[in-house]
Design a protein around this motif. Structure first.
Motif, mmCIF file in Angstrom:
data_model
loop_
_atom_site.group_PDB
_atom_site.id
_atom_site.type_symbol
_atom_site.label_atom_id
_atom_site.label_comp_id
_atom_site.label_asym_id
_atom_site.label_seq_id
_atom_site.Cartn_x
_atom_site.Cartn_y
_atom_site.Cartn_z
ATOM 1 N N UNK A 155 0.842 -1.192 0.000
ATOM 2 C CA UNK A 155 0.000 0.000 0.000
ATOM 3 C C UNK A 155 0.875 1.239 0.000
ATOM 4 N N UNK A 156 0.538 2.182 -0.844
ATOM 5 C CA UNK A 156 1.243 3.454 -0.891
ATOM 6 C C UNK A 156 0.253 4.601 -0.795
ATOM 7 N N UNK A 157 0.691 5.689 -0.163
ATOM 8 C CA UNK A 157 -0.210 6.817 0.088
ATOM 9 C C UNK A 157 0.523 8.131 -0.099
ATOM 10 N N UNK A 158 -0.054 8.994 -0.927
ATOM 11 C CA UNK A 158 0.409 10.369 -1.088
ATOM 12 C C UNK A 158 -0.703 11.278 -0.570
ATOM 13 N N UNK A 255 -3.363 17.549 -22.181
ATOM 14 C CA UNK A 255 -1.956 17.934 -22.110
ATOM 15 C C UNK A 255 -1.485 18.172 -20.682
ATOM 16 N N UNK A 256 -2.212 17.620 -19.707
ATOM 17 C CA UNK A 256 -1.903 17.944 -18.313
ATOM 18 C C UNK A 256 -0.534 17.428 -17.885
ATOM 19 N N UNK A 257 -0.143 16.257 -18.360
ATOM 20 C CA UNK A 257 1.183 15.725 -18.014
ATOM 21 C C UNK A 257 2.280 16.640 -18.541
ATOM 22 N N UNK A 258 2.064 17.238 -19.708
ATOM 23 C CA UNK A 258 3.049 18.186 -20.235
ATOM 24 C C UNK A 258 3.197 19.399 -19.307
ATOM 25 N N UNK A 259 2.091 19.862 -18.744
ATOM 26 C CA UNK A 259 2.151 20.986 -17.808
ATOM 27 C C UNK A 259 2.896 20.584 -16.533
ATOM 28 N N UNK A 260 2.657 19.345 -16.071
ATOM 29 C CA UNK A 260 3.380 18.882 -14.887
ATOM 30 C C UNK A 260 4.880 18.848 -15.157
ATOM 31 N N UNK A 261 5.261 18.421 -16.330
ATOM 32 C CA UNK A 261 6.682 18.352 -16.667
ATOM 33 C C UNK A 261 7.319 19.742 -16.711
ATOM 34 N N UNK A 262 6.552 20.719 -17.167
ATOM 35 C CA UNK A 262 7.086 22.091 -17.171
ATOM 36 C C UNK A 262 7.339 22.577 -15.752
ATOM 37 N N UNK A 348 1.188 8.342 -14.721
ATOM 38 C CA UNK A 348 -0.059 8.115 -13.992
ATOM 39 C C UNK A 348 0.011 8.644 -12.556
ATOM 40 N N UNK A 349 1.185 9.049 -12.146
ATOM 41 C CA UNK A 349 1.365 9.686 -10.838
ATOM 42 C C UNK A 349 1.493 11.192 -10.978
ATOM 43 N N UNK A 350 2.109 11.619 -12.088
ATOM 44 C CA UNK A 350 2.346 13.053 -12.318
ATOM 45 C C UNK A 350 1.044 13.845 -12.310
ATOM 46 N N UNK A 351 -0.002 13.280 -12.884
ATOM 47 C CA UNK A 351 -1.290 13.978 -12.972
ATOM 48 C C UNK A 351 -1.765 14.421 -11.596
ATOM 49 N N UNK A 352 -1.788 13.470 -10.663
ATOM 50 C CA UNK A 352 -2.400 13.731 -9.353
ATOM 51 C C UNK A 352 -1.453 14.483 -8.430
ATOM 52 N N UNK A 353 -0.145 14.393 -8.716
ATOM 53 C CA UNK A 353 0.802 15.195 -7.940
ATOM 54 C C UNK A 353 0.581 16.680 -8.201
ATOM 55 N N UNK A 354 0.425 17.045 -9.480
ATOM 56 C CA UNK A 354 0.168 18.450 -9.807
ATOM 57 C C UNK A 354 -1.241 18.868 -9.396
#
Length: 399
Positions: A155-158, A255-262, A348-354
């Motif tokens: 189990x992992x939790x952010x 394009x949300x992952x692209x925004x997270x990468x920026x 699949x993690x980057x989306x929810x981190x941002x």
């Protein structure tokens, strides 16, 4: 070993409180297990006598606090005053911080034993170190929190962004960095949340009402494996059959992952200014040339656009969570990839981190190579306890 090393943190804390287990015996069992699995190369610092001394002190004091002497591993980007904190980088080899990170100080104050420091990729970024997958050493164990938990079948939790203090943790991205927890049970999460927030423990509700679940494939769905597609679709159907109100939803911009990468590149390039400017020859080429240099070249206008897009999406998600209690999404693209040159695809993690949303991954079967797969549940911001309750409902209905 007596088997105490296989207890969940919550089970161990209960036995420690009851007196049927001592902190010294528990820590010794965990140390023995670490030695037996030394080939995993999970620990960068593990001093048995240091750990046992902490355990004996806990026993002599009557095992106080929420944790009662439960041992905790700390990732080596988190400061510990009595152990090196080296960030997976030769720049910080032998570095001894003056003080504990807030999360470490709070863990100790709650009665936890700091067992040792776990291996990190370089600055918790993209250049892997020596750790291998515990079930197949030819595969990566992953990186970050949600992805390695899914890869390794735990189990992992952010938490919601801002819920846990980041003081004393090597800062990479001030709009993204989030302290996570990897454990064996949802009850362990409620235990650690209480310790890290200095709040009364609120147990996970194991009998919540059937949740409203939004099945969110995300715009990255085509990047997921067939195993992941089948798992998520099967899980959605199973949960609907068990009484959940399940409906497809697609709130994530394409394009949300692209925004997270920026955001990631722009902030990391500036937060690692010292390492880049003074010790650039000791920074891996993957980090220096793959992230920091492009991040410095990124126009401020593009960073601002990404920040504004993220803010707008968070508002959109607030509306989405008026319709759903949680979202069901992939934890990772698939099983842990073969090879140790990468920690796997983080999209699949980057989306929810941002998005700053809380996330939990639950073990949910295996893929074609026999390695674990997980399903990710995403909750509304600052509704972490409701997320854990919904996760308990889902967990009880998984295979």
């Amino acid at each position: 070993m007596s088997g105490a090393e296989r207890l969940t943190a919550s089970e161990a804390a209960a036995r420690l409180e009851a007196g049927s287990l001592t902190a010294e015996a528990l820590v010794q069992n965990c140390l023995d297990r670490a030695q037996d699995r030394a080939e995993v190369k999970a620990w960068v610092w593990l001093d048995p006598e240091q750990a046992l001394a902490q355990a004996r002190t806990a026993d002599q004091a009557g095992r106080p606090g929420l944790l009662k002497g439960v041992p905790i591993g700390v990732k080596d980007v988190i400061d510990t005053f009595d152990m090196p904190t080296q960030h997976g980088s030769p720049i910080y080899r032998g570095n001894r911080p003056f003080a504990d990170a807030a999360c470490v100080a709070l863990t100790r104050a709650a009665g936890g034993v700091i067992l040792g420091k776990t291996v990190t990729t370089e600055f918790a970024n993209r250049d892997p170190r020596e750790t291998v997958h515990p079930l197949n050493p030819a595969h990566t164990p992953g990186g970050s929190t949600i992805r390695p938990s899914a890869f390794c079948g735990v189990i992992g939790y952010k938490p919601s962004f801002g819920e846990f203090s980041r003081v004393g943790i090597k800062m990479q991205c001030h709009n993204l960095d989030t302290l996570g927890i990897i454990c064996r049970s949802l009850d362990d999460l409620s235990l650690m949340r209480a310790a890290l927030q200095v709040q009364p423990r609120r147990p996970v509700d194991r009998n919540p009402s059937s949740p409203r679940i939004g099945f969110c494939r995300t715009p990255e769905w085509d990047r997921a494996s067939d195993d992941t597609h089948a798992l998520l679709e099967r899980t959605a159907s199973r949960l609907a059959a068990a009484g959940a109100a399940v409906k497809e939803t697609a709130p994530v911009p394409s394009d949300f992952v692209d925004h997270q990468r920026r955001v990631f590149a722009f902030e990391a390039a500036r937060n690692y200014a010292y390492e880049y400017e003074v010790h650039g020859d000791k920074v891996s080429s993957a980090l220096r040339d793959g992230l920091l240099r492009p991040g410095r070249e990124l126009p401020l206008s593009e960073y601002i656009e990404a920040i504004e897009t993220a803010e707008a999406f968070r508002g959109c998600l607030d509306d989405v969570f008026s319709e759903f209690d949680v979202l069901l999404a992939p934890s990772a693209a698939g099983e842990a990839p073969e090879g140790l040159g990468s920690t796997g695809d983080a999209r699949f993690n980057a989306i929810w981190t941002l998005a700053w949303t809380p996330c939990v991954t639950l073990p949910a079967g295996t893929g074609g190579k026999g390695l674990p797969l997980g399903v990710q549940l995403v909750g509304a911001r600052f509704r972490d306890e409701a997320l854990l309750d919904a996760a308990a409902w889902v967990e009880a209905r998984l295979d």
